[in-house]
Structure formats: C-alpha cells, structure tokens
Design a protein around this motif. Structure first.
Motif, mmCIF file in Angstrom:
data_model
loop_
_atom_site.group_PDB
_atom_site.id
_atom_site.type_symbol
_atom_site.label_atom_id
_atom_site.label_comp_id
_atom_site.label_asym_id
_atom_site.label_seq_id
_atom_site.Cartn_x
_atom_site.Cartn_y
_atom_site.Cartn_z
ATOM 1 N N ALA A 87 -35.801 -20.460 -31.445
ATOM 2 C CA ALA A 87 -37.650 -20.147 -31.251
ATOM 3 C C ALA A 87 -37.128 -18.581 -29.794
ATOM 4 O O ALA A 87 -36.872 -19.464 -28.793
ATOM 5 N N GLU A 88 -37.406 -17.289 -30.098
ATOM 6 C CA GLU A 88 -36.776 -16.426 -29.126
ATOM 7 C C GLU A 88 -38.210 -15.852 -28.726
ATOM 8 O O GLU A 88 -38.039 -14.874 -27.704
ATOM 9 N N ASP A 89 -39.296 -15.946 -29.383
ATOM 10 C CA ASP A 89 -40.777 -15.993 -28.464
ATOM 11 C C ASP A 89 -41.305 -17.090 -27.890
ATOM 12 O O ASP A 89 -42.350 -16.910 -27.810
ATOM 13 N N ASP A 90 -40.174 -18.098 -27.540
ATOM 14 C CA ASP A 90 -40.817 -18.630 -26.084
ATOM 15 C C ASP A 90 -40.331 -19.194 -24.849
ATOM 16 O O ASP A 90 -39.340 -19.496 -25.439
ATOM 17 N N PRO A 91 -40.870 -18.633 -24.476
ATOM 18 C CA PRO A 91 -40.560 -18.764 -22.851
ATOM 19 C C PRO A 91 -40.121 -19.609 -22.409
ATOM 20 O O PRO A 91 -38.748 -20.239 -21.898
ATOM 21 N N GLU B 103 -36.321 -20.087 -23.648
ATOM 22 C CA GLU B 103 -35.675 -19.391 -23.611
ATOM 23 C C GLU B 103 -35.602 -20.194 -22.191
ATOM 24 O O GLU B 103 -33.585 -19.595 -21.731
ATOM 25 N N ARG C 196 -27.006 -8.255 -31.118
ATOM 26 C CA ARG C 196 -28.395 -7.210 -31.878
ATOM 27 C C ARG C 196 -28.292 -7.186 -33.318
ATOM 28 O O ARG C 196 -27.357 -7.422 -34.168
ATOM 29 N N SER D 19 -31.440 -9.329 -36.712
ATOM 30 C CA SER D 19 -33.614 -9.767 -37.180
ATOM 31 C C SER D 19 -33.727 -8.690 -38.359
ATOM 32 O O SER D 19 -33.148 -7.864 -39.019
#
Length: 571
Positions: free
Chosen positions: A497-501, A504, A568, A571
């Motif tokens: 999950a890239e949107d979970d601090p 990360e 990169r 997505s």
C-alpha cells in the motif's frame, strides 16, 4: 577577437568611417541643446539654469503664443517665447517649467524686457533642479532665424543618421552575402559599436560573440548569464537596460523572421551609455542575423538528414565494415576511432501549460538538438551529435584520466542551464565506454535502455549510466505491467500500500535490513532505532511477509518487489 574589433576590416566589407577616420560609436538623432546654442542665430544666448540638461536632444522648435501651450508641446522640442502669454501671471512660471519638463521639452528660450523684465527666482531654481535648460535669448535675434537654423541643423543631422544607418546595414549585410556567419556578424557589429556583442538562441544559449576576449569573458560572469553561460532571456526584454548588479548597461534586440523567434542579439557597454542609435544598429544586425540563421537552417536541414541517416546506419550495424565507417565519419568531420560513450537524451513529457508568447518558437526537438550540438562540439569539434525524431544521440569522447560520469554530467548541466528561457526537462542515458566503432550498435542499445530505465527509476531529468542499472535492466524489459503489479502485491502483501504512511515506514525498515544483509545492529544505527525496537519491527514484518530472516529465496523476492515499486510508470 580583440584585435578584430580595433583593426580595419577587409576592403570588401569595410564599414564607412566618420569624417575624422574613426570607427563610429553612436549617432544622435537630432541636435543637443549644447550644439543648438552654437548656431549663428543663437550667438549671445546665455544659459540661466539647467546646465546638466545640455545633452538633451532637440528634434523640433516651436513658439509659445498662447497661455495654454501644454497640449501642443512635443518631446525634444525647443520652445521659444517673449513671455507675452504669461505677462499677467508670472507667478505660474515655476509650475509651467515642471509641466514642460514632464512632457519631455528639450529647452526653453526666453526674451526679456518686452513683456517680462525678469524671470522669477523660483522658476530658475526649478529649471536647475530638473536639469531643463533655461536660455536667455539675445534681443536682436529673430525667432524665425532660430527656427530656420535649428530645423536645418536637425534635418541635416537626421539625414546623416539615415545615410549612416543604411551604410551600416549594407556593411553588415555584406558579411552574410560574402559567406560570413553569425560569428563574423557579431564581430562586425562589435566593431561598429565598440562594445561586446553576443548572439544567442531564443532561450539564451550563446551562438556567437564579438569583441575583446577579456570583456566577453567578464560579461559572462555577470548575473545576466547563468552558471552554464546562458543569457537569461526571460529576465531581459528588448531595449536598453541597467541593473544594479550588472556593470554598465546593455541593449537587447530579438532576432525574428516570419513570426519565428530565432534568438537575441545583445550589446554590453561598460564605459558609455547605449542609446536609441545603438539599438537601431542592433536592429539592423538582427535583421541580417535572421537571414544568416535561415540560411544556416536550410544548409543544416540538408546536411543533418544526410548525417542522421548515416549515423542511424552506424548504430544499426548497417554502415559497413570498420574501415568504411571510420573513413566516412572522417569525411563528415567526426572522429569515432577513439574511446567514446554513446549518450541518448530524450525530452521528458511536458507538464503544466505551455508558455504563451506573441512569437512562435522553432520546434522543440530541433532546439533541443541544436543545444546538444552546440555544447558537445564546443568541447570537441570532432564529436558526432545528431538529432533524431524523438532523441538526440551524441558520441562523446572521454580522454584518458577523465571519469565518464563527470564528463557527461557537465554536458547535461550546460544543456539544461538553470531551466529558464523555456527550456524543457530531459533525461539522459549513458552507455559503457567503447573503443571500437563496431561496438557502437551495442553501446547505442545500452544508452537507450539506460534512458528508459533511468526515467522509471528517478523520474524526469534523470541521468543514468547503463552499468548502474543492475537488476532494473531486467525488470524494465518486462512489458506486462499488470504482472509486475501482481508480483508486488503477492510478495509485499500489506506493505504494497503506497498511500499508507505506516506501511511506507515499514517498507523503509525492510529495505535497510536487506541492504545491511540483516545486520540488526548496523540497521538500527542507520535507522536511529534502539536495538530492541528494531527486533520488535522485525517480528512485525515477519508476521506480514513471512520468515524472510531465515529464507534467502523470500529475501530475494522482497528485494525485487521493492525495486519494482521504485520504478516509475507502473500505475
């Protein structure tokens, strides 16, 4: 170049000299007030105030016959009066001087003792403060004589200026007509003006220069240029400018042809002011420069296609054997029989709104190719640089004792500048060093792979060497992006999950552990954690990922998944 600026040019290109045999500096499009006072009709005229304004230019003359003269006053005018319209309101004369000066009046000439016996002290003081010459005219002289002689002098001077302007234009045009280019034009313009002259592209890259070499070098180190040597066109509109942090003054004129912005011609003067006459010479030079640029573009278009086709064959391995490739490259001015790296540069996708100007720019890929060509060939004139449809390819020589990365990064820095002037971001890929022209096709593929992977790894503006790509080279060849995303999710589980601090943060802990080969003490030191805190995190990571501390295959999968996430464009 310093000698050329002072010596007389060849006879066929000789510039018209002034009457005293010296090179012209600048022409005044009218009489100065000081010169106007020397005409016969002004003999006996006396300066009452405004001495610092004696250099003001007189282009016309008029007589003040009505009190409401202000609407009829024009700039650079010599206004004559007996004081009749103001005989009843002398107290208003100081305010009149202020209003006349605001309208650009050159000087005010007054006859006394007929309607005015004296001028108020306040009027004289105001004229002196403003630097507007206030002249006391002789009683015996007629206004018609002054008007006639002033206008005759102005017309003669303007006719001389027009004649010299044409002569200068003809001399500059002869430079191009007789085979000269921008460098010869810059040198000739510098000789005309007696100052340093630069010719630049629309974004400020210097194409040619003329004048004393020391002066040219000194101006390049002023804030008008960035550290890469680019003239900051975005801060320098047309006209004459003076900046607090730049010595002297400079004038800028755009080079325009057919609504296309081809660049700028810039003159720098340290010891004198530049004026409208200097700008006029620069405008003439800019017209000739546009002709030279269009001529060069036509030649480059033909030569560029021929050179590009041959280099494309070389990089595809279709140009023949080694001897033929080396010989043909020599005929094109290229030296490929030496250690070189292949550099491939591609413009990054444009983000944000495009700049809107009143002029068109040359196609961005063409400008990008010109930028690389000018930077690389300035360093080594025998280096091959060609612009293709989507990329620029340069065969950059690397002399003994120099690092490849240092050479390439310096070239990239010069091409990129400070990003001003409408420059686009670009990414670059660098091959391994090759010393055999037959290995250029392999090196070209390495550089292409490096630019693609480098952009995926680091985003826009990256500079990637093929040898630094490691496993990214293999990952980049997997075209099924969905398969890569699935591999990341299956391997990292919740850590994907890239949107979970929190996830990360745990990914970062995992990466440091893998990078230190599971050395808990060293990883704790790098992460600034207590040893027991890191042991707790390892337990938490193993609950999510599995026993990676004891399973080398799982560690390999986790390392690859983290590298895929680093790439990169997935997505």
């Amino acid at each position: 170049m310093g000698k050329l600026a002072n010596d007389r040019p060849p006879a066929s290109l000789e510039l018209p000299a002034t009457a005293d045999g010296k090179w012209p500096t600048h022409a005044v499009p009218g009489l100065t007030v000081r010169k106007a006072m020397e005409i016969p009709a002004m003999t006996g005229a006396r300066l009452l105030a405004g001495e610092k304004g004696l250099g003001r230019v007189v282009q016309r003359a008029n007589i003040m016959e009505v009190p409401d003269i202000l609407p009829w006053v024009k700039p650079h005018e010599l206004l004559l009066t007996t004081g009749y319209p103001l005989r009843n309101t002398p107290q208003g004369l100081p305010e009149l001087v202020t209003e006349l000066d605001a309208r650009g009046l050159a000087a005010l000439g007054v006859k006394l003792h007929r309607y005015l016996d004296a001028l108020p002290d306040e009027m004289v003081a105001e004229a002196d403060r403003l630097g507007m010459p206030l002249l006391l005219l002789p009683d015996a002289v007629g206004f018609d004589d002054i008007l006639n002689q002033v206008l005759t002098g102005v017309l003669n001077r303007q006719a001389a200026v027009l004649e010299r302007s044409w002569e200068v234009h003809h001399a500059l045009l002869s430079v191009v007509l007789e085979g000269g280019g921008l460098t010869e034009l810059a040198t000739k313009t510098s000789a005309v003006l007696g100052v340093a002259v630069f010719v630049t592209t629309a974004d400020g890259r210097v194409l040619a220069e003329g004048g004393n070499a020391d002066d040219l070098g000194a101006w390049r180190h002023t804030p008008s240029f960035d550290t890469s040597g680019r003239f900051r066109t975005e801060y320098e509109p047309g006209g004459v400018h003076q900046h607090a942090d730049v010595p002297g003054c400079h004038a800028v004129v755009p080079i325009v042809a057919g609504r296309v912005d081809h660049g700028r011609i810039v003159a720098f003067a340290r010891h004198r002011a530049l004026d409208d006459a200097d700008v006029n010479v620069l405008e003439r030079a800019a017209t000739v420069a546009a002709l030279a640029v269009n001529k060069q573009l036509a030649v480059t278009a033909v030569e560029g296609k021929y050179r590009g086709d041959f280099l494309r064959d070389v990089l595809a391995g279709r140009a023949g054997d080694r001897a033929r490739v080396v010989a043909h490259c020599e005929s094109l001015g290229w030296d490929v029989d030496r250690p070189v790296v292949v550099v491939v540069a591609e413009l990054d996708p444009e983000t944000g709104p495009a700049q809107v100007t009143g002029l068109q720019l040359r196609p961005v890929q063409e400008r990008f190719s010109v930028a690389w060509h000018s930077v690389v060939t300035r360093r080594d004139s025998a280096a091959a640089v060609v612009g293709f449809t989507q990329e620029v390819v340069a065969l950059v020589p690397v002399p003994d004792g120099q690092e490849v990365d240092a050479v390439v990064h310096e070239l990239v820095r010069q091409v990129a500048g400070d990003g001003g002037g409408g420059r686009r971001s670009f990414s670059s890929g660098v091959s391994r060093l090759v010393d055999d022209p037959e290995r250029l096709p392999v090196a070209y593929e390495q550089a292409r792979r490096a630019v693609d992977v480098g952009r995926q790894m680091n985003g826009s503006g990256s500079v990637a060497h093929f040898d630094s790509l490691g496993s990214f080279r293999l990952l980049s060849q997997i075209e099924d992006r969905q398969e890569l995303r699935g591999f990341v999710r299956e391997t990292l589980h919740g850590l994907a999950a890239e949107d979970d601090p929190e996830m990360e943060d745990l990914r970062h802990t995992l990466k440091v552990l893998l990078d230190t080969n599971l050395n808990v003490a060293e990883a704790a030191r790098q992460l600034h954690f207590h040893y027991n805190t890191l042991r707790y995190r390892i337990t938490k990571l193993e609950r999510i990922l599995g026993p990676f501390t004891t399973d080398p295959e799982l560690r390999l999968d986790l390392a690859l998944a983290l590298k895929v996430l680093q790439m990169r464009g997935l997505s």
